[in-house]
Design an enzyme around this catalytic site. Sequence first.
Site, PDB file in Angstrom:
ATOM      1  N   ASP A   1      35.751  37.030  61.146  1.00  8.33           N
ATOM      2  CA  ASP A   1      36.614  38.059  61.665  1.00  8.33           C
ATOM      3  C   ASP A   1      38.098  38.269  60.787  1.00  8.33           C
ATOM      4  O   ASP A   1      38.648  39.203  60.811  1.00  8.33           O
ATOM      5  CB  ASP A   1      36.513  38.110  62.989  1.00  8.33           C
ATOM      6  CG  ASP A   1      35.165  38.579  63.668  1.00  8.33           C
ATOM      7  OD1 ASP A   1      34.348  37.763  63.618  1.00  8.33           O
ATOM      8  OD2 ASP A   1      35.013  39.742  63.797  1.00  8.33           O
TER       9      ASP A   1
ATOM     10  N   ASN B   1      35.769  33.428  63.762  1.00  7.71           N
ATOM     11  CA  ASN B   1      34.223  34.021  63.837  1.00  7.71           C
ATOM     12  C   ASN B   1      33.789  33.896  65.226  1.00  7.71           C
ATOM     13  O   ASN B   1      34.321  33.254  66.072  1.00  7.71           O
ATOM     14  CB  ASN B   1      33.369  33.236  62.571  1.00  7.71           C
ATOM     15  CG  ASN B   1      32.270  34.345  62.625  1.00  7.71           C
ATOM     16  OD1 ASN B   1      32.210  35.562  62.256  1.00  7.71           O
ATOM     17  ND2 ASN B   1      31.010  33.738  62.630  1.00  7.71           N
TER      18      ASN B   1
HETATM   19  O1  MRU Z   1      31.981  40.537  68.702  1.00  7.47           O
HETATM   20  P1  MRU Z   1      31.422  40.912  67.470  1.00  7.47           P
HETATM   21  O2  MRU Z   1      29.949  41.070  67.448  1.00  7.47           O
HETATM   22  O3  MRU Z   1      32.132  42.171  66.599  1.00  7.47           O
HETATM   23  O4  MRU Z   1      31.398  39.704  66.204  1.00  7.47           O
HETATM   24  C1  MRU Z   1      31.082  39.798  65.034  1.00  7.47           C
HETATM   25  C2  MRU Z   1      30.962  38.437  64.302  1.00  7.47           C
HETATM   26  O5  MRU Z   1      31.522  37.456  64.785  1.00  7.47           O
HETATM   27  C3  MRU Z   1      30.670  38.375  62.820  1.00  7.47           C
HETATM   28  O6  MRU Z   1      30.379  37.038  62.362  1.00  7.47           O
HETATM   29  C4  MRU Z   1      31.830  38.722  61.887  1.00  7.47           C
HETATM   30  O7  MRU Z   1      32.387  40.096  62.405  1.00  7.47           O
HETATM   31  C5  MRU Z   1      31.394  38.869  60.565  1.00  7.47           C
HETATM   32  S1  MRU Z   1      30.548  40.495  60.269  1.00  7.47           S
HETATM   33  C6  MRU Z   1      30.161  40.721  58.884  1.00  7.47           C
END
Ligand code: MRU
Length: 354
Positions: A244, A254
């Site tokens: 992220d 992440n």
């Molecule tokens: O809370 P989320 O579902 O938005 O979290 C998503 C993640 O942690 C993913 O691994 C990250 O955004 C990478 S997406 C290509």
Amino acid sequence: MIPPTIEWISGTEGNILPGHVRMIDQTRLPLELSYLETADVETIWRAIKTLQVRGAPAIGIAAGFGVLAGIQSMNTDDPAELAAEAHRVADHLATSRPTAVNLFWALDRMRAVASAGDVSVGSLKERLAREALAMAEEDAAMCRAIGEHGLTLLDGVDTVLTHCNAGSLATARFGTALSPVYAAREKGRVLHVYADETRPLLQGARLTAWELMHAGVEVTLICDNTAAHVMKSGRVGAVLVGADRIVANGDAANKIGTYGLAVLARAHNIPFYVLAPTSTMDLGLSHGGQIPIEERAAEEVTEGFGTRTAPEGVKVYAPAFDVTPAELITAMVCEKGIIRPPYHDALEKLSGAL
Ligand code: MRU
């Protein structure tokens, strides 16, 4: 491959505007594939907040479309007024979720277009529309490139483990961590995936398992606390995760639980790869301690999906992300290629080339 996660649907042939956003409602998966269709900024804000659209790149794309939705029907002949509204909508969308930097990256791109120059209201709307669409197209291309580069790290590997969902559902197409798996499949190579369930919101169980099964990829779902056991039994050739936010020293935020997996991978001598486009890099932050970490509602832990699983009134701590220190990351993959330690120098060089 599953249908596109998020798209701008134009109302009239040949014109981008007026239009609306069509996104897979990820809160309905895996029970049903249904869509949220809207041109309302507040609905898009809520879709990001409640994870109807989620995953760092997809959040960024949704935000770009959100700005478009906000300005498209504005009735003014003053471009400054239109630009001010684009900034206002962008500022509002920026409050939806704090950790994925792609959100702020996309909004900054929309703000930059809104502020650039002396054009009519019509052309400013057109430029904003092209920028939002370009971000979605670029994301698909970046993800595809990540898949090709990532696959070069997987010679001799037949089973990978992943966490959360960093697949097509988290991006415009193909995903980040899952893109090498799709690239392998296209080349007729079978890569088996262990998908962590990913407590508390089960992105691994609900989303990763669903999209891989749809694509005909061999996937085995495991509880998060099973990862150490499968690693120890020698069944995992590499760990592939998304991110992220990646900061200047290579620390990577992440989904919560990623850091624990990195520690486990190191303990079992398994390579740990972070795959993310450059839109996930925030090189203005020097280390992971500076990354804002979202905390989610206690109910997502105590009564997720409507069933109470903890006593009423129990205290809960629910960070949605953690930060994996750079020293636990074997290599990173972005659309430009493989990035290896020392990350500070490699990322600095990469940012110079962008
Ligand atoms: O809370 P989320 O579902 O938005 O979290 C998503 C993640 O942690 C993913 O691994 C990250 O955004 C990478 S997406 C290509």
